[in-house]
Each structure stands twice: as structure tokens, then as C-alpha cells.
Design a protein around this motif. Structure first.
Motif, PDB file in Angstrom:
ATOM      1  N   ALA A   1      -6.865   1.055   5.741  1.00 51.60           N
ATOM      2  CA  ALA A   1      -7.329   2.302   5.672  1.00 51.60           C
ATOM      3  C   ALA A   1      -7.902   3.159   6.770  1.00 51.60           C
ATOM      4  O   ALA A   1      -7.645   4.352   7.052  1.00 51.60           O
ATOM      5  CB  ALA A   1      -8.688   2.352   4.416  1.00 51.60           C
ATOM      6  N   GLU A   2      -8.479   2.485   7.611  1.00 48.62           N
ATOM      7  CA  GLU A   2      -8.857   3.039   8.845  1.00 48.62           C
ATOM      8  C   GLU A   2      -7.853   3.212   9.746  1.00 48.62           C
ATOM      9  O   GLU A   2      -7.972   4.429  10.639  1.00 48.62           O
ATOM     10  CB  GLU A   2      -9.797   1.674   9.643  1.00 48.62           C
ATOM     11  CG  GLU A   2     -11.215   1.721   9.147  1.00 48.62           C
ATOM     12  CD  GLU A   2     -12.297   1.336  10.324  1.00 48.62           C
ATOM     13  OE1 GLU A   2     -12.597   2.112  11.377  1.00 48.62           O
ATOM     14  OE2 GLU A   2     -12.402   0.146  10.387  1.00 48.62           O
ATOM     15  N   VAL A   3      -6.693   2.773   9.727  1.00 42.22           N
ATOM     16  CA  VAL A   3      -5.526   3.276  10.446  1.00 42.22           C
ATOM     17  C   VAL A   3      -4.772   4.037   9.800  1.00 42.22           C
ATOM     18  O   VAL A   3      -3.386   4.509  10.265  1.00 42.22           O
ATOM     19  CB  VAL A   3      -4.572   2.019  11.069  1.00 42.22           C
ATOM     20  CG1 VAL A   3      -5.530   1.201  12.014  1.00 42.22           C
ATOM     21  CG2 VAL A   3      -4.122   1.021   9.889  1.00 42.22           C
ATOM     22  N   GLY A   4      -5.150   4.566   8.589  1.00 42.02           N
ATOM     23  CA  GLY A   4      -4.391   5.468   7.559  1.00 42.02           C
ATOM     24  C   GLY A   4      -3.212   4.881   6.950  1.00 42.02           C
ATOM     25  O   GLY A   4      -2.152   5.607   6.719  1.00 42.02           O
ATOM     26  N   LEU A   5      -3.344   3.640   6.706  1.00 40.46           N
ATOM     27  CA  LEU A   5      -2.194   2.925   6.076  1.00 40.46           C
ATOM     28  C   LEU A   5      -2.476   2.438   4.794  1.00 40.46           C
ATOM     29  O   LEU A   5      -1.789   1.457   4.214  1.00 40.46           O
ATOM     30  CB  LEU A   5      -1.548   1.936   6.935  1.00 40.46           C
ATOM     31  CG  LEU A   5      -0.632   2.083   8.117  1.00 40.46           C
ATOM     32  CD1 LEU A   5      -0.227   1.266   8.883  1.00 40.46           C
ATOM     33  CD2 LEU A   5       0.583   3.165   7.660  1.00 40.46           C
ATOM     34  N   SER A   6      -3.376   2.775   4.076  1.00 39.08           N
ATOM     35  CA  SER A   6      -3.739   2.300   2.546  1.00 39.08           C
ATOM     36  C   SER A   6      -2.602   2.136   1.643  1.00 39.08           C
ATOM     37  O   SER A   6      -2.384   1.130   1.074  1.00 39.08           O
ATOM     38  CB  SER A   6      -4.783   3.326   2.022  1.00 39.08           C
ATOM     39  OG  SER A   6      -5.962   3.266   2.606  1.00 39.08           O
ATOM     40  N   GLU A   7      -1.754   3.060   1.810  1.00 44.62           N
ATOM     41  CA  GLU A   7      -0.590   3.095   0.747  1.00 44.62           C
ATOM     42  C   GLU A   7       0.555   2.278   1.315  1.00 44.62           C
ATOM     43  O   GLU A   7       1.331   1.715   0.366  1.00 44.62           O
ATOM     44  CB  GLU A   7      -0.147   4.467   0.471  1.00 44.62           C
ATOM     45  CG  GLU A   7       0.986   4.906   1.781  1.00 44.62           C
ATOM     46  CD  GLU A   7       0.194   5.779   2.893  1.00 44.62           C
ATOM     47  OE1 GLU A   7       0.673   6.101   3.858  1.00 44.62           O
ATOM     48  OE2 GLU A   7      -1.117   5.375   2.905  1.00 44.62           O
ATOM     49  N   ARG A   8       0.565   1.767   2.371  1.00 44.25           N
ATOM     50  CA  ARG A   8       1.507   0.653   2.698  1.00 44.25           C
ATOM     51  C   ARG A   8       1.061  -0.763   2.750  1.00 44.25           C
ATOM     52  O   ARG A   8       1.683  -1.521   3.312  1.00 44.25           O
ATOM     53  CB  ARG A   8       2.056   0.951   4.133  1.00 44.25           C
ATOM     54  CG  ARG A   8       2.357   2.495   4.421  1.00 44.25           C
ATOM     55  CD  ARG A   8       3.585   2.742   3.606  1.00 44.25           C
ATOM     56  NE  ARG A   8       5.126   2.347   4.258  1.00 44.25           N
ATOM     57  CZ  ARG A   8       6.046   1.938   3.931  1.00 44.25           C
ATOM     58  NH1 ARG A   8       6.101   1.532   2.551  1.00 44.25           N
ATOM     59  NH2 ARG A   8       7.046   1.523   4.732  1.00 44.25           N
ATOM     60  N   ALA A   9      -0.204  -0.841   2.021  1.00 42.03           N
ATOM     61  CA  ALA A   9      -0.620  -2.216   2.080  1.00 42.03           C
ATOM     62  C   ALA A   9       0.188  -3.402   1.552  1.00 42.03           C
ATOM     63  O   ALA A   9       0.292  -4.592   2.046  1.00 42.03           O
ATOM     64  CB  ALA A   9      -2.112  -2.334   1.441  1.00 42.03           C
ATOM     65  N   GLU A  10       0.951  -2.827   0.540  1.00 44.07           N
ATOM     66  CA  GLU A  10       1.790  -4.085  -0.121  1.00 44.07           C
ATOM     67  C   GLU A  10       3.252  -4.047   0.474  1.00 44.07           C
ATOM     68  O   GLU A  10       4.023  -4.713  -0.119  1.00 44.07           O
ATOM     69  CB  GLU A  10       1.877  -3.942  -1.557  1.00 44.07           C
ATOM     70  CG  GLU A  10       0.609  -3.885  -2.276  1.00 44.07           C
ATOM     71  CD  GLU A  10       0.237  -5.496  -2.490  1.00 44.07           C
ATOM     72  OE1 GLU A  10       0.959  -6.345  -2.420  1.00 44.07           O
ATOM     73  OE2 GLU A  10      -1.330  -5.783  -2.703  1.00 44.07           O
ATOM     74  N   ALA A  11       3.285  -3.334   1.742  1.00 39.80           N
ATOM     75  CA  ALA A  11       5.057  -3.168   2.260  1.00 39.80           C
ATOM     76  C   ALA A  11       5.322  -4.417   2.993  1.00 39.80           C
ATOM     77  O   ALA A  11       4.361  -5.016   3.628  1.00 39.80           O
ATOM     78  CB  ALA A  11       4.787  -1.956   2.999  1.00 39.80           C
ATOM     79  N   TRP A  12       6.376  -4.634   3.137  1.00 41.27           N
ATOM     80  CA  TRP A  12       6.992  -5.792   3.761  1.00 41.27           C
ATOM     81  C   TRP A  12       6.983  -5.197   5.292  1.00 41.27           C
ATOM     82  O   TRP A  12       7.597  -4.078   5.454  1.00 41.27           O
ATOM     83  CB  TRP A  12       8.376  -6.425   3.432  1.00 41.27           C
ATOM     84  CG  TRP A  12       8.572  -6.990   2.288  1.00 41.27           C
ATOM     85  CD1 TRP A  12       8.936  -6.642   1.056  1.00 41.27           C
ATOM     86  CD2 TRP A  12       7.800  -8.355   1.956  1.00 41.27           C
ATOM     87  NE1 TRP A  12       8.787  -7.372  -0.180  1.00 41.27           N
ATOM     88  CE2 TRP A  12       8.039  -8.628   0.581  1.00 41.27           C
ATOM     89  CE3 TRP A  12       7.038  -9.106   2.659  1.00 41.27           C
ATOM     90  CZ2 TRP A  12       7.657  -9.717   0.010  1.00 41.27           C
ATOM     91  CZ3 TRP A  12       6.676 -10.391   2.081  1.00 41.27           C
ATOM     92  CH2 TRP A  12       6.910 -10.742   0.620  1.00 41.27           C
TER      93      TRP A  12
END
Lengths: 281, 276
Positions: free
Chosen positions: A128-139
């Protein structure tokens, strides 16, 4: 010809020289007379360096000046031949390539090697700090270059480093992404206040980000330039421009006269001008 | 169906579309026409006595034998024994092969000790070891498992070893910089990174496993598909032999499907799988 395998897992990467307990509390790195030899060649040759806790230091130098060797020693994947190198025990690194494990989803990459309870939440917070919350489950293979590098940054952050080592982390990114990454790294640094050592080829990057700029040559710190201008900084600030010329001189780059397009020149196609604001060191 | 037009510069370009239509016709049921006709000829030859049953049984009698063997539980029982043998042999060879590949892949000393002898043994036709294995392990279950293990260990070892060696050393360094221990490096970085190569090896190993089954189950066996073939030969039951041959080929197909299934799940992270 001796063929050495491309890697060997070292049993123990802690050298006698880097016992963390001898480090003064206000220092994140202390190097005294550090030598790193490969055969007869001394890549680091009597290097002295202090980095204060919370300080942002940039390290410039030509290719082969020992930047990467120094960084590898600080990361703990290489040893010094002689001298004393002490550094804060909690360190984390971001390299030029994201170096993500392709077989682990983004958040698992962030959590890798962290020995704390509530691992997933910590990883998600860092993302979240780097603005990637929504990509947490991404390969990782589905991430863009900038996203992958931000995951690598989250992976460093989650370790709450006292010393953050950055090895040309923005070099492979496109110009726009790089600008955003600069802002992100500054924001994160100001929030968490780790000491940062940024190895870079980019003089402007060093000027925009660092408190102090070191020029490495022949395995030593050849020059040191304080850079305490208030932030946010702009590349067109005349004070920074002066330092820029000074640094380029130290790096042995003859600077061409600033490129000013006159009305006559502007109509001509520009072919082979080196862009003055991006000179590789 | 993807037949591209040949770029041979035919003078009459209108020939190409016609050709394509013909090809499309072929891909339908017509593909099975020829095998069906052959089957009918076979059946007729058997019924008229042209092909006696001790040479080869009629297709219909093979099908009914197959159905009987399944219904009586005979085929499943033997199949199960054979599957268990291959599974045990593979479990041994995968375990051993993985350990050897790690030893050889992760240290120079290990490579010197492990790799050279294995590379030499690899060239042995392993089925020629049957007499030796019988002398060593007797005629019970042991030589059968030993032979399956010996045959399948090489594809596992060789592929995993090369997979380990081709892992990007930068990832190993990243793992070290993240504070991973040696065993964590192996489980989180090295083995998952070498998994694609391992699965290639597994595919070969399974093929060799079925192959060795044919031979090992002729060594004093009382159960298993190989035994079934052997006893059918003694009674000249060509129908049972053909049923067993069909089972072997089905096993091969199933194996391939199984490995592909494993790949789809275990390698879901690969760009090639992500695109599809």
C-alpha cells in the motif's frame, strides 16, 4: 580455463569485519581502509566512508570504479579483503532489476524472508505504501517494469531497514516512471528515515535526491559534495546546475555548451545531440 | 486446423482456396474413416477365419474381453499393482535425484563427486542390468523397484541439475540479501526456479517408468500388467495381450495429461501460461 559455476550458495556471508556491535549508534555505515581484491586487482583500495543514520547519500562513479563491489559488500553478498566495514544490522537492497521470484505472488515476494507474525498484513501494508495494494495477488510476470520495481521497494521497506541500499534502481525505467519513483523514494525516506546509499550513473538523480554526493574513483572516495538544498528540488535550479557541472568535471565528462535551439536551428531536424541533462557517468 | 498456404508462387492463385476447403473436410469425421475401414476388414477377416485368434483376436472380442476384465476387477487389480510399482520407483528416484541434483548443483565439490559417475552410469542401457539386479536383489519386489528407480533417476537428476544451474544468480543474491537461510534459499528460490526443468524430467521419467514395467513384471511376477501379458502369452490369449497393450498406451496418454495438469497449476506464474 577454470569454469566456475554461476553461483554457489555461501554457507556464511558474515565476515569477521562486519560485526554490527562495533558500529556507533549514529552511523549506518562505517568503512575504514576497506580493500577488496580480485587477484592482483584492487577494486576497492583504501576506501573510507561514513554514512550517518537517516542520511541520503548518492554514489557516483565511472563504470568499474568499485561502486557495485562496495554495494555488494554492504548488502552482504560479498566480503572485503581487508579493512573494517561495519554497517547497521537491518539492511535491505533494491537492485537495477526487480529480482522478484516469478513463482511467488507480489505479496509473497514482499513477505519472503520476513520472520514476523501477521506476515501477510505487513506485506500488504508495504505494498500500500508504494501504491500497489490492488496488485498484491499478481504474478510478477504480469507487472510492468515500474510496478515490479515498486514491489522490490516494498520488499525492502517491509524489513524496516536502517540502511537502504539502492543499486541503480531506476536505470531501467522510462523517464516518466523514473520521475514518479524519485518522488516515491523521497516520500518513503522522509517517512521512515533510513540511511540511504544510492548508487547511480545519473548525476541529476543524485542531485535531486541526495544530501551528499560521493564520487568514487580508483576504489576510493575521490570527492565529496554536500548537497543540502531544500526539497523539493528542481533540475533547473542554478545552484544545482553549478554542482552538476562540478560533478561532471570530476567524472571526467567534458560538458558541451548548453544546447539552445535558435530559430534557425529549431527548424532543422535534431539528429545526434547528446541530451545535456542525461549524461551517463 | 491451421494449414497455411504454401508460398510457392503458384501461377493459378485460385487453386489455393479450393485446397483449403478440402483440408477442412479432412479434419472432420473423415479422418477416422480409414482406421474404421481397417477395423472392419480386421473384424471380417477374424470372423471368416482368415485371421486365426492365436495370431490376433477380433476387435469385438478384444472389446468384450476388456469389458469382462474390467467388470471382474481383474484388470483394475493388476493395473493398480503396476501403478503402485511405478509410483514407488518414481518416489525413490525423485527423492534421490533431487538430493543428488542439489548436491551437484549447489557446490563445486558436490558436482565433482556426483556428476561424473552419474553421467557415466547414464549411458548404460538400464534394462541390461536385469540379470545383475536379480543377483543382487533376488526375484521379489526389490529388483523391480530398483530397476524402475535406476531407469527414472537420470531424467530427474539431469533436468533438475541443469535447471538449478540455470537459475539467475541475481535471484540467489536477492534471496541472500533478504536474509534467507540456506534451506530457505533451496525451498523458496532454487527448487521453484528449477521446477520447469524438473517437470520436463518427470515427463521423461514417467515414460521410462512404463517402459521398465514391461520388463520388470516379467521377472517372477504374480501381479501387474506385465504379468498379465506374460500369462496371456502362455495361454495364447491374444485378446488379453492387446487389451494390455492398449492399457500401456492409455497410461502414456494419461501421464502426459497428468504432467500437463501439474504444469498448469505449479507453473501458473510463467508468462507463457499467463498469456493463455
Amino acid at each position: 580455463m577454470t569454469t566456475t559455476p554461476d553461483f554457489i550458495v555461501p554457507a556464511n556471508t558474515i565476515t569477521p569485519a562486519n560485526q554490527p556491535d562495533t558500529l556507533q549508534p549514529q552511523l549506518a555505515v562505517s568503512a575504514r581502509n576497506v580493500v577488496r581484491q580480485f587477484g592482483q586487482r584492487k577494486v576497492l583500495d583504501g576506501l573510507n566512508l561514513d554514512i550517518k543514520a537517516g542520511e541520503f547519500v548518492a554514489l557516483l562513479g565511472r563504470s568499474g570504479c568499485g561502486k557495485t563491489t562496495l554495494l555488494r559488500s554492504l548488502v552482504g553478498i560479498d566480503q572485503v579483503s581487508s579493512g573494517t566495514l561495519t554497517m547497521a544490522p537491518q539492511r535491505a537492497a533494491v537492485f537495477q532489476e526487480p529480482r522478484l521470484m516469478l513463482w511467488k505472488r507480489a505479496w509473497r515476494n514482499v513477505a519472503l524472508g520476513v520472520r514476523k507474525p501477521n506476515l501477510k498484513q505487513l506485506a500488504l501494508d508495504a505494498l500500500a505504501e508504494v501504491g500497489l495494494s490492488e496488485r498484491a495477488e499478481a504474478w510478477p510476470a504480469t507487472l510492468s517494469g515500474g510496478e515490479a520495481q515498486r514491489v522490490a521497494l516494498a520488499r525492502a521497506l517491509v524489513r524496516e531497514p536502517q540502511l537502504l541500499l539502492l543499486d541503480e534502481p531506476f536505470a531501467a525505467l522510462d523517464a516518466l516512471t523514473r520521475i514518479r519513483m524519485h518522488q516515491l523514494i523521497l516520500a518513503l525516506w522522509q517517512k521512515h528515515k533510513p540511511a540511504v546509499l544510492l548508487v547511480t550513473h545519473d548525476v541529476d538523480e543524485a542531485l535531486l535526491l541526495a544530501d551528499r554526493i560521493l564520487v568514487l574513483a580508483d576504489g576510493k572516495v575521490a570527492a565529496e559534495i554536500p548537497n543540502t538544498a531544500a526539497r523539493p528540488r528542481h533540475a533547473d535550479d542554478p545552484a544545482l546546475q553549478r554542482k552538476r557541472r562540478e560533478l561532471l568535471g570530476l567524472l571526467g565528462v567534458e560538458e558541451a555548451a548548453p544546447f539552445v535551439a535558435s530559430s534557425a536551428e529549431a527548424s532543422q531536424p535534431i539528429t545526434a545531440h547528446t541530451p545535456p541533462e542525461r549524461v551517463a557517468a | 486446423m491451421s494449414l497455411s498456404l504454401p508460398q510457392t508462387g503458384l501461377p493459378n492463385s485460385s487453386a489455393a482456396p479450393r485446397w483449403r476447403i478440402q483440408a477442412r473436410h479432412f479434419s472432420g469425421l473423415s479422418r477416422f474413416a480409414s482406421p474404421l475401414v481397417l477395423l472392419v476388414i480386421w473384424e471380417v477377416a477374424s470372423r471368416t477365419g482368415l485371421l486365426p485368434a492365436h495370431i490376433i483376436a477380433a476387435p469385438t472380442s478384444i472389446v468384450s474381453t476388456f469389458a469382462d476384465m474390467v467388470a471382474s476387477g481383474e484388470l483394475p487389480r493388476h493395473l493398480w499393482v503396476s501403478l503402485a510399482r511405478v509410483a514407488k520407483g518414481l518416489a525413490l528416484s525423485i527423492t534421490l535425484g533431487t538430493v543428488l541434483a542439489l548436491v551437484a548443483g549447489l557446490s563445486r565439490k558436490g558436482e565433482l563427486i556426483v556428476d561424473a559417475p552419474l553421467q557415466m552410469l547414464r549411458t548404460l542401457p538400464f534394462l541390461a542390468l536385469v540379470p545383475l539386479f536379480i543377483l543382487w536383489f533376488g526375484i521379489g519386489e526389490a529388483p523391480k523397484l530398483a530397476l524402475i528407480t535406476f531407469g527414472t533417476i537420470f531424467p530427474v537428476y539431469l533436468n533438475l541439475y541443469s535447471g538449478i544451474r540455470s537459475i539467475d544468480s541475481k535471484l540467489i543474491e536477492a534471496g541472500i540479501s533478504l536474509g534467507l537461510s540456506r534451506s530457505e534459499l533451496i525451498t523458496h528460490v532454487i527448487l521453484p526456479g528449477a521446477l520447469p526443468s524438473f517437470l520436463v524430467g518427470l515427463r521423461y521419467a514417467l515414460g521410462i517408468g512404463w517402459l521398465s514395467l514391461v520388463v520388470v513384471e516379467q521377472i517372477n511376477a504374480t501381479e501387474g500388467i506385465g504379468y498379465l501379458v506374460g500369462s496371456a502369452r502362455d495361454f495364447m490369449r491374444t485378446d488379453i495381450i492387446v487389451v494390455c497393450l492398449l492399457v500401456y498406451s492409455l497410461l502414456g496418454l494419461l501421464t502426459d495429461a497428468l504432467v500437463r495438469l501439474i504444469e498448469r497449476h505449479a507453473l501458473a506464474w510463467r508468462p507463457s501460461f499467463l498469456r493463455s
